[in-house]
Design a protein around this motif. Sequence first.
Motif: not given
Length: 227
Positions: A25-49
Amino acid sequence: MPLILAVETALQTCSVALTENDKLLALVEAEGRYMHAEKITVFINDVLADAGKNVKDIELICVSKGPGSYTGLRIGVSVAKGLAFGLDIPLVSVSTLEGLTVGALLKHKDKEALYCPMIDARRMEIYTSVYNSDCGIVEDAAAKIVDENTFAGLLSENKIYFFGDGMEKCRHLLEKHSNAYFIDNIKPSAAYLIPSAIKLFEAGKFENLLTFEPYYLKDFFTFAKTE
């Protein structure tokens, strides 16, 4: 099939996927070091939306359990456990190596060959395992220091495809073998966890939320400074 939220943070890719009835249904991803803590909950909200779903619609959580980055694994597993606990839904976990293998098989499936994912564990060490073309385990996950003879036994009798971010540093040692082949640009994705998550769901193989921890493969050591 349930509505599945899959989370992949084991390596440099931060990836979240949402699937239902075998459909992505949805996939959001990005590549980079030290970003996981900042992005993970944002990405979860993004795929749901993106899918027009609510967090309460999720019926199953899947997380990449490792091996991989200690920090990345802790972030992904903590978020997955927290969601599963808060929503009172089951959690399944999939080996990061297995997820990479699913990605390789989607790109190039050879029924007669074996598949060897490689995760860079620094210097000449890798985390690796060996799978057949049905994603069945031929060799269990292990941390290995690679030399010319590391896979010699299997390579003498089997065509093997190597891939993952640990492959390049090993290529010069393995490419002399006529049965060694290489698949470029296989990176982790939450979407690659879904086939295994469905199998685990159907088998009822859920994680215990109280005891489940990432699969580090190697022990994590900290060193205290001495005077």
